[in-house]
Each structure stands twice: as structure tokens, then as C-alpha cells.
Design an enzyme around this catalytic site. Structure first.
Site, PDB file in Angstrom:
ATOM      1  N   HIS A 212      47.335  37.500  55.548  1.00 18.52           N
ATOM      2  CA  HIS A 212      47.582  36.116  55.115  1.00 18.52           C
ATOM      3  C   HIS A 212      48.338  36.015  53.793  1.00 18.52           C
ATOM      4  O   HIS A 212      48.296  34.976  53.147  1.00 18.52           O
ATOM      5  CB  HIS A 212      46.272  35.326  54.999  1.00 18.52           C
TER       6      HIS A 212
ATOM      7  N   GLU B 246      46.400  30.044  66.538  1.00 18.76           N
ATOM      8  CA  GLU B 246      45.140  30.689  66.160  1.00 18.76           C
ATOM      9  C   GLU B 246      44.845  30.447  64.681  1.00 18.76           C
ATOM     10  O   GLU B 246      43.702  30.238  64.293  1.00 18.76           O
ATOM     11  CB  GLU B 246      45.227  32.198  66.449  1.00 18.76           C
ATOM     12  N   GLU B 247      45.881  30.487  63.855  1.00 21.55           N
ATOM     13  CA  GLU B 247      45.644  30.502  62.410  1.00 21.55           C
ATOM     14  C   GLU B 247      45.074  29.208  61.843  1.00 21.55           C
ATOM     15  O   GLU B 247      44.197  29.238  60.994  1.00 21.55           O
ATOM     16  CB  GLU B 247      46.931  30.863  61.657  1.00 21.55           C
TER      17      GLU B 247
END
Lengths: 454, 454
Positions: free
Chosen positions: B399, B301-302
Site C-alpha cells: 500500500h 478489493e482495496e
């Protein structure tokens, strides 16, 4: 008669009050000075180029402000950090983890790889520490925890080494963390081996604690720090010479050195900016106060107190004529009160001189008014005064890479400057000095000061 | 008759409600699973050993929970960070400053030394950017700022390169900072030069801004990151097979990959733990629900969405029978509401099935219920549902190296798990599926999703 009564009730001439308070609150000088110090000079650890640049900068600023300024030599430790890293080593079923750590000030360097054991006090170490990395964990959650747990940082390395450990980690003394380790001074007992010592972030302390519940943990700790030969440095001393009693001194102190991880905005660039601003404002009054206001920017508060000790030694004969001393080294939060530590009746004598601060809601109270750099003069019974700022968030950034200029609130910085200026002028102008405190504080000069913000 | 009315009023059998809610709130399984994932596996960036360990771990856990589990292959980008550093170079009268920075995900590596220019939007770059490092500054202070400013991160490098820049810095997209830079995905326009791109902490952004007021600023940016060949990885898919309509699917998603700077506890280990716990609880009921509950732990996903795209592609034919999809990728704050994006009347149909959540004060409401990994199936009009947690502090750690297990509140994690379990069971058990939303969401699959937590 009425006029005399009014003057008695309000001994501070209105124009003095307005120049000091109004000047501090509107000039913006303290804030722009602090920005200049932190942005154009940056970190100022003793012995570094930044520290020496700060000495030159401060001397020049004092002179620009019209104060008589000079340097007083101080020999300081010169410790450098170098590269540093650490990690939990991978083990069967357990991944390795980098550790967010930073060497404690004055630590020896070196690389050690060993099993980690956790301890919660200096006294609980036994045979099990032999050959290990001792990890001192604690439960600091509020500023009060600093005084409670700072001994783990200051005495932990030697306590661990005495038990045979090869390295030491301590949980950062912090009230907030985003993986941000906090350094701070440590010391070594000359009788035992010096072992590498570092602080881990609170998150990494929690990680180590959890991993130790799962089983044995091995870690590597690599510190590139080392102590170089002592360096020549200086306290920066500036004066507004007293008009009637120039030999009686009101001392305003702050420390010019900072840790190396950040700009040292809060610790103690803010204090430097405040006392400089107080000096500037007092120097700009039409008439100098009765006594001398002396501003001392101490060098090496963070990792040695060499500046504080040098000042007390060089001025020993004069300390009996220090009528009061104030150190600004508690951050730049909103000023909550003025704390006085003096002889009986001192508070009543001083209070009417502080009415200019009524509008800022900064009451006078008794309390701890000590400062680290003032410790070496504690045997001389100098009355101590402290402008006490809100310290709720002080240890969020203290001694970490996050002690940066953006954390400073300009309004609170100005209010602190105003309070210091008013207090200093009052102490320098009162007809009689405050009574001295009855007994010297029983505090050994070289011991870590648990409650201080070092 | 009375019994029938009662059942109509409360369609969820009391023992189901108590097993799902009570189980989630008392088992502690989600929390201990998350601890295991974060502490024994750690960071899980696509292509890394951690990501592959997480795939194997999740498959095994699902099997232990009694779910039918499998891997669905996904080819993922394999980006590695390497060493990274940056600094403001000293200039006459200005000290150098180290910069707290971290490369943006998918950035090319390299070392550039150049003058810095500040910009506040993608469009304002002109000739002055040629040969420079473009520094995108912004004013994010709340979570809403993420959607407003994320384009600076995702499109900034190519916008800067198009104007001739040699490097790019962006202010971290963060709501709190202790000198903690936040990474995040960036992308390159294939038409222009790929230039090194990094995020600086908000403190360093403020420093750059201040220094630029003083004059020209030169900086060095050294990024050791690089893109390796794509790696083989997988989505982990597990099912509780429906007892009556096994081909109708309620999808519960979260993403197994994380950024490399931390353990990825909040983003998105927490979501993984929640949907696993919902699956475990539903699988442990005496009777399987009518439809299939499928849990998908997406990979990548990132920095690519490869897992979401691969799932939509592989299951294209089946998406019309996906009766609802939920993604848990919004952190683990206190669940505030259930958001539903479905056809008219959907909310009224679903509400009576959620009465088990009344005690937790989690109301049903309309609203954005999207999830990044669900984006690629958006053309199939799958009703979307979201358990919406309080996101006040989500971007404090998002993050960054501070996304660690200690930030997770076990009670809120359990409440989210309970809510997801109840919603999933309801959607799988309702006699008729929810009406589908009237129109596909007009969202290109490859565009950055401004409001999402990527």
C-alpha cells in the site's frame, strides 16, 4: 620501578579512561543532543534558517559545556529547493507514470519536457543526446558503489549539457530504496549550459530502463530550485585549551549543515553529537590535556565545502601545529576500528594510548582517514585519524528524506563518542606528537571526493 | 495391476505435471505479463482510467490464451486522492516539520489545523480529543502486527470523530520504512462526522511521539481527496470449461484493482499474473480437466470489496457447486506451503494429487486459507485453498509508493504460478470433490478482515 612500568604500559590514567568511556556510554548526552538538534531545529542546509539556528544552538551548548567557543565567519551558497515533480508522459499504449525524484543540490531550476535517453557513463554521450533528457543509470548495490558512480551525479549535468541535452536524471546513489530519491551536490562546468538535474529513486530508474526497452520515452522534469545570493554563516569552533602546549591543536570536526530533505540525523547530526560529547567529556576532566582539543563544526560541507575551505584559509599559519585532525562524518554505525594516516611509527606510538577502547573491540589500523572538511588542509600533512563506523546501511538513507533521528542507535552513538574522546585525549596528551605523513595527499581541493560520504 | 497401482499412487499424469510445473517455471509469461500490467497500465484504483484499462487488458489476454472470458458488471466507489500535505507547525523553540503522509482510502478531504494528541487504542479517547487531531500510534514491527493494529486505520477516523476530533493520523502499518507512508481503506460510521484521515510514515510517527514529549504539538493536514459518484466497472471472468462436470467450479481469484500510489505489482498484480498463468497452462493441456476452472479477477478489493460481493450475489445459486476457491493476494514471496480449509479427510484426499510440487518443497497443510474477495461467499462452505508465500517483506511495501515491479522475484512468481496451476488442476480433476468445511466461517461480510492483506 614497577609503577613506572605499569604507567608505561598503560599511559592513560584509569580515572581518565573511565570518565571518557564510562561517561560516553552512560550519560546519554550525545543522544539527547542529537534529538534536540534534529527535532527542534531540523534540516540545516547552508543559508537556511535551520542552519543559522544550529549555529546559535551549538555555540550555546559548547558554552554550557564549559568550552571556549566562538564563531568563525563563512560565506555560503544559499540554494533552495522549491516545488519539484516529474513524470513519464503517457504514450500510445503506455500509461504515464509519476517519477519519485529530487533536485540535485545546486541544480538550476526549470521545466523541461523531452525524450529520455539512458547512459551508463559520462563518456558515452554523443549526438543522440541533443535536445534530450539524459538519464544516467548505474549498478550501485553496495557502499563501495558510491565512489564508483558519484561522478555521474557530480559531473553528469555538464557532461549531458555538453552533448546538447536539456535536462539530466541520475539514478539515486543508494543501497536501499522504498521509492526514496537521494539528493547530493552537483556542479556545473562554467563553459557549458546549466541544465536542470535531479535524482530519481532506484525504482524509477528501473522503470525508465524497462520503458526504454519498449520504445521512446518522453518525460517532464519541473524543478523549482534556485540559487540565491551567498549568505553569511559560520563555523562553530570550541576549545579545551591545552595546559602545556596550547598552540598545538588536535582538531575534531563534523559538519553542522545537512541536506534539506530530512533532519540530517545520520549526515551529520550524529557526527556533531559525537564530537560535542568528546569535547564535553574532555572538558569535564579534572586536568586539561597537554595540547588544545579544538572542535570545529563546519558549515556547508554538503554543497560547497565553504566551511572547510574557510577554516584552512583562516588557520593556514597554524596548520603546521595541528598535530592531528579527525572528522566524524561517516554515520553512527558500530565503530569497527580507529584508522590512522600518519608518518611511520605513528601507529605504534598511538596504540598504547588507546587501551581504554580494548573492551569495545575497536582496534587501531592504518587506512583512509580523510574527511571532506579536512581536504582543504591536506597540503599541510596533518596526521588524520578516523573512528570508522560500520557503513553497511549508511547509503540506505544518505541524502534522502529518511535520514531521521529514529535511525540512530544510541549505544553505537555512545561508543563512537567514547572512541573519539579517547583518541582525542590521547593525541592531546602524548608527550610527543605523531609523526606527520610523509607526503601531502595529492587531492585537488575542489574536485569531488569519490570515496567520501558527501 | 502394477500400472493401476502406479496410477493410484500418482494420479497426476506425468505429462500434465511437467506441462504445468515446467511450463510455469520456464515460460516467463507471468513475469512479462506482470511487467506489462504494471508498466503499461500502472496504478488501478477502482473507477480510475487505469482500472478500466486493466479490465480491457485482462479480457484480451484471457482470450489470447484460449479461455472463454467475459466481464461481469460491478458498481465501484470512485475515490480520488488529489494533492495532499501536512506539517508540524513551528512553535517557540521548535522548528516546523513537513510530514510524510498519505490519505487513507475513502477519506474525505479538507484542511484542518489543530493540536495533536496521541492515542494507542480506539477505546482510550476521551474529552481531551475534542477539537484535536488524533494520532493513533502503535508498535507494529512484524507482519503479525497488521492484524493486531489494522483497526486503528479502519475504525480510527470514526472513533476519533466520536470523541470530537477534527482530523486523524495513523502510523503506517509497515514493517519497513524509508519515510514511506502506507495508505489503506478506512471506513466511516454513518452516525458520526466524517473527518480527514491520513497515514504518516513510521518515521513521522516517531517524530510526533518525540515532539509530544516536549510539549504541545500543532499540525496542519490538507487532503485533496474526494469521493466521486460510483463508477461502472467489472470483474473479469475466464474459464477452462470442465470436460465432464462443467457446472462444478474451481475458482481462482486475484484482484485487478490496486492502490493509486504505485504500480500495485505485489498487491495484487502478482496474484493476477499467477492465476492468469495457471489458467493459460491448464487451457493449453491436451485435455481439459473434469470440472471447470474459473478465474475471477475481482475489482475493488482495496476500497470496497464490490467485486467480491457482486460475484457472490450473482453466483449465489451456483456457490454450492463451487468445489473449491483460491485467492492469490498474499504477494509473490517464495511459496512455503499449500493451505487447505476443507472438511475432514480433505487433506488426505488432496495430497496425492500434489506430488508434482514435491520438488518445489511446498507441503500441504491445514490453515487459514481465506481471501478478502472470497469472504462474501463464506456462508456457502466452499473449501478454501491458499498457496501461501513467504510474507516476511510483504508489509515493507504494501500500500505504499514502493509497490513496484522491481520488487518481484521472477523465480518465486513462477513457483507460485506452478503451485496454483497444480492445485487448480487437481481440484478440477479429482474424481470426487473435497468434503466441504463443517461450518460456515463466522465472519460478517462487511467487517474489516484483520488477518487479511487488504
Amino acid at each position: 620501578m614497577l609503577l613506572a612500568l605499569l604507567l608505561l604500559a598503560a599511559p592513560v590514567p584509569p580515572d581518565v579512561a573511565s570518565r571518557l568511556v564510562g561517561g560516553a556510554l552512560t550519560s546519554g548526552v550525545a543522544y539527547s543532543r542529537l534529538e534536540e538538534l534534529t527535532d527542534t531545529i531540523g534540516p540545516r542546509l547552508s543559508g537556511s534558517a535551520g542552519a543559522e539556528a544550529a549555529v546559535r544552538w551549538a555555540l550555546k551548548k559548547f558554552q554550557q559545556d564549559g568550552l571556549a567557543a566562538r564563531l568563525e565567519p563563512v560565506k555560503v551558497p544559499h540554494w533552495v529547493r522549491g516545488e519539484e515533480s516529474g513524470e513519464v508522459l503517457p504514450a500510445p499504449g503506455i500509461a504515464g507514470h509519476p517519477l519519485a525524484l529530487t533536485a540535485l543540490g545546486n541544480s538550476v531550476g526549470g521545466t523541461v519536457t523531452a525524450e529520455v535517453i539512458e547512459a551508463r557513463s559520462l563518456s558515452e554521450l554523443g549526438q543522440s543526446a541533443r535536445g534530450k533528457i539524459v538519464f544516467f543509470n548505474h549498478s550501485m548495490t553496495t557502499p563501495a558503489g558510491y565512489g564508483q558512480f558519484v561522478e555521474l551525479r557530480s559531473h553528469g549535468p555538464s557532461a549531458a549539457a555538453r552533448a546538447g541535452a536539456v535536462g539530466m536524471l541520475v539514478r539515486s546513489l543508494a543501497t536501499a530504496s522504498l521509492r526514496s530519491p537521494h539528493t547530493g551536490m552537483t556542479g556545473y562546468d562554467p563553459e557549458v549550459q546549466k541544465i536542470p538535474a535531479a535524482a530519481v529513486s532506484t525504482e524509477d530508474a528501473e522503470l525508465l530502463h524497462r520503458l526504454l526497452q519498449r520504445g521512446a520515452v518522453r518525460a517532464r522534469l519541473s524543478l523549482g530550485c534556485r540559487m540565491l545570493p551567498d549568505a553569511d554563516s559560520a563555523n562553530v569552533v570550541a576549545e579545551v585549551r591545552g595546559r602545556e602546549k596550547p598552540d598545538e591543536v588536535v582538531l575534531l570536526g563534523a559538519h553542522l549543515d545537512s541536506w534539506d530533505l530530512a533532519q540530517g540525523a545520520n549526515d551529520d547530526g550524529a557526527g556533531v553529537a559525537m564530537v560535542m560529547e568528546a569535547g564535553r567529556l574532555i572538558a569535564s576532566l579534572p586536568q586539561r590535556p597537554r595540547r588544545t582539543v579544538r572542535i570545529v563544526l563546519f558549515m556547508n560541507e554538503e554543497n560547497g565545502l565553504a566551511g572547510g575551505k574557510a577554516y584552512a584559509a583562516a588557520h593556514q599559519a597554524e596548520l603546521a601545529r595541528h598535530v592531528a585532525a579527525l572528522e566524524a562524518d561517516s554515520g553512527a554505525g558500530r565503530p569497527l576500528s580507529i584508522r590512522l594516516h600518519a608518518g611511520e611509527g605513528g601507529r605504534a606510538l598511538l596504540r598504547p594510548w588507546l587501551s581504554a577502547l580494548d573492551g569495545l573491540e575497536i582496534p587501531l589500523e592504518d587506512g583512509d582517514a580523510s574527511g571532506a572538511d579536512l581536504g582543504p588542509m591536506s597540503t599541510s600533512q596533518v596526521p588524520l585519524v578516523l573512528v570508522h563506523p560500520d557503513g553497511t546501511h549508511y547509503f540506505d538513507i544518505h541524502h534522502s528524506a529518511a535520514d531521521t533521528f529514529d535511525k540512530i542507535d544510541p549505544e553505537n552513538l555512545a561508543k563512537n563518542s567514547a572512541a573519539i574522546a579517547v583518541v582525542a585525549w590521547a593525541l592531546a596528551e602524548m608527550p610527543e606528537p605523531l609523526p606527520r605523513p610523509p607526503q601531502p595527499e595529492h587531492e585537488p581541493q575542489d574536485a569531488p571526493r569519490p570515496a567520501a560520504h558527501r
